[in-house]
Write an enzyme that holds these catalytic residues in place. Structure first.
Site, mmCIF file in Angstrom:
data_model
loop_
_atom_site.group_PDB
_atom_site.id
_atom_site.type_symbol
_atom_site.label_atom_id
_atom_site.label_comp_id
_atom_site.label_asym_id
_atom_site.label_seq_id
_atom_site.Cartn_x
_atom_site.Cartn_y
_atom_site.Cartn_z
ATOM 1 N N LYS A 1 -9.258 9.825 9.293
ATOM 2 C CA LYS A 1 -9.230 8.352 9.689
ATOM 3 C C LYS A 1 -10.144 7.867 10.830
ATOM 4 C CE LYS A 1 -5.634 7.969 7.140
ATOM 5 N NZ LYS A 1 -5.140 6.994 6.148
ATOM 6 N N GLU B 1 -2.783 -0.318 -8.774
ATOM 7 C CA GLU B 1 -3.479 0.964 -8.454
ATOM 8 C C GLU B 1 -2.706 2.027 -8.254
ATOM 9 O OE1 GLU B 1 -6.512 0.637 -5.590
ATOM 10 O OE2 GLU B 1 -5.936 2.220 -4.403
ATOM 11 N N ASP C 1 0.717 -1.046 0.024
ATOM 12 C CA ASP C 1 0.054 -0.042 0.014
ATOM 13 C C ASP C 1 0.832 1.474 -0.045
ATOM 14 O OD1 ASP C 1 -2.232 1.418 0.145
ATOM 15 O OD2 ASP C 1 -2.462 1.282 2.285
ATOM 16 N N HIS C 2 0.319 2.285 -0.766
ATOM 17 C CA HIS C 2 1.185 3.413 -0.663
ATOM 18 C C HIS C 2 2.672 3.587 -0.888
ATOM 19 C CE1 HIS C 2 -1.974 6.557 -0.292
ATOM 20 N NE2 HIS C 2 -2.722 5.786 0.150
ATOM 21 N N HIS D 1 -9.924 5.558 -0.492
ATOM 22 C CA HIS D 1 -8.940 5.383 0.798
ATOM 23 C C HIS D 1 -9.432 5.902 1.857
ATOM 24 C CE1 HIS D 1 -5.165 4.704 -1.994
ATOM 25 N NE2 HIS D 1 -6.115 4.282 -2.527
HETATM 26 ZN ZN LIG Z 1 -4.677 7.057 0.086
#
Ligand SMILES: [Zn+2]
Length: 458
Positions: free
Chosen positions: A281, A239, A130-131, A313
């Site tokens: 978040k 992605e 991820d990221h 996200h």
């Molecule tokens: Zn993100």
């Protein structure tokens, strides 16, 4: 089979043959071998049980990222999405999250695999690096067998252009290579692009702005795809993330990025724009819901036009917009969650071990400044009820309070790596607590993640 003795899990193997021989462990008489959950033993499982190998899911299947900061949430995650129209991405951690928790990518894949084996879950799962930003991390995660890469292009996205004046934009654009300028203006300026249900009209200044903001990022996406992804001899989910930036992604900008990628034959599985409003978040959506719906539907149209999934996200807990997301994406999307499962772990602790919860909460309050530099959030920490005013039986209410949720959400790294005299301040106790209450944690996750897939109508 998987067995558990006090806080530790093992594989118990019996019989003979190559699988038995390849597993590392301790023989217990004639009855078999007790094997720890090591990286080596995970690789053995992968060789003999196909369903323990992660896979990619492509553009037409809904997927949900279920990040697991502690490495123990996957069994509950699996149960929550079983028999639903969505595939789980059980491993999903960024380098930042791995660093903050002192975990490794191998560990992330190992724990997801053992969870799949434990649950006997055979419907497939993915692993997302991820990221990811740096090429060395991309290379390494591919070698380790991740099935999805979320390329974070934020370092290449030009800041300050959004707020620059028309004149400044024109001046900056004028500095570009002549051929490039001509290409961009010919391709986009004063053009109208027809999507299925709407048109995207682009004027000259938009073109210039988008080229300045996203030009370098697009070049990096193409470079990464051509260098690392195009020639992979397996299915892969690629992605693109342009969400971690100040600038809200306009439909014209999204179209520009997607169109440039298509021209270079970059196969995108999903793309994450930065939506209007705030996706903070672990709490619900903040912003104008009507505006969000309007812009979401534009992004969905663009994604459909180019044939990839829209990716959401910081998707946890956005219950007020889930029905809208479900309606417009027609349930073909990727959505990421992670920290919310950590908060459910803290809910277990609040209910089962008030004194440990109090220590963690106080530590988070004391050290939150440090964590704020990693996360963009806007809570009001002053509004959190003081610990001394809260009875033990009410501690879990903190997990229903947005300000406290954000406090506890962003401080996970500090909490899990806090040390005193070389021993962990909370980590060991947290793990043993959650091991003792494994079924409780599982129930909480089934309920909470279950509410996500339910509200998203997956
Ligand atoms: Zn993100």
């Amino acid at each position: 089979m998987m067995i558990k003795e006090s806080a530790n899990k093992f594989l118990l193997a019996s019989g003979e043959g190559p699988l038995y021989r390849e597993l590392n462990g301790q023989e217990i008489g004639d009855e078999g071998k007790v094997c720890p959950l090591t990286h080596h033993n995970r690789l053995v499982l992968n060789r003999y049980f196909d369903y323990t190998v992660p896979s990619a899911f492509g553009k037409n299947t809904a997927t949900i990222g279920l990040g697991d900061r502690l490495g123990i949430a996957s069994p509950g995650h699996i149960e929550a999405i079983k028999n639903r129209d969505v595939k789980p991405i059980l491993g999903q951690q960024s380098i930042r999250e791995l660093t903050l928790t002192k975990r490794t990518m191998e560990d992330m894949i190992d724990t997801a695999t053992f969870a799949v084996f434990q649950e006997g879950y055979k419907d497939g799962f993915g692993i997302d690096a991820d990221h990811i930003k740096k090429e060395e991390d991309i290379k390494r995660s591919l070698e380790l067998g991740v099935t999805m890469l979320t390329l974070d292009c934020s370092d290449y996205i030009q800041k300050d252009v959004e707020s620059a004046s028309k004149k400044q934009v024109q001046d900056e654009f004028a500095k570009l290579d002549v051929k490039l300028k001509k290409y961009y203006l010919n391709t986009y300026s004063n053009q109208v692009f027809s999507l299925k249900t709407r048109k995207i009209a682009v004027n000259e200044i938009d073109v210039m702005r988008n080229v300045l903001i996203y030009g370098k990022a697009v070049a990096y996406m193409i470079h990464v795809f051509n260098t690392y992804v195009r020639h992979l001899d397996r299915d892969f989910d690629f992605e693109i993330s342009i969400d971690e930036t100040e600038a809200i992604t306009s439909p014209e900008a999204h179209f520009f990025v997607a169109n440039e990628l298509r021209k270079s034959q970059v196969e995108v599985t999903s793309l994450a724009p930065r939506f209007c409003g705030e996706f903070q978040k672990g709490i619900d959506y903040i912003g104008d819901i009507d505006q969000f719906e309007k812009e979401l539907s534009e992004h969905v149209d663009i994604a459909k036009h180019f044939g990839y999934k829209l990716s959401i996200h910081s998707g946890s807990d956005k219950f007020s917009v889930f029905p809208i997301i479900s309606k417009h994406t027609e349930r073909i999307l990727h959505i990421k969650t992670a920290g919310t499962s950590w908060l459910e772990a803290l809910r277990v602790i609040a209910n089962k071990n008030p004194s440990l919860y109090r220590k963690i909460h106080a530590y988070a309050e004391k050290n939150v400044e440090q964590a704020l530099k990693y996360y963009h959030i806007t809570p009001n920490f002053e509004a959190i009820t003081p610990l001394e005013d809260t009875k033990d039986s009410m501690l879990s209410e903190y997990l229903n309070d947005d300000n406290a949720r954000q406090l506890l959400h962003i401080t996970y790294g500090l909490i899990l790596t806090a040390n005193r005299n070389e021993s962990s301040l909370f980590k060991d106790e947290i793990y043993s607590m959650l091991s003792e209450n494994e079924d409780v944690y599982r129930e909480y996750l089934i309920k909470h993640i279950g509410k996500h897939v339910e509200t998203l109508d997956l």
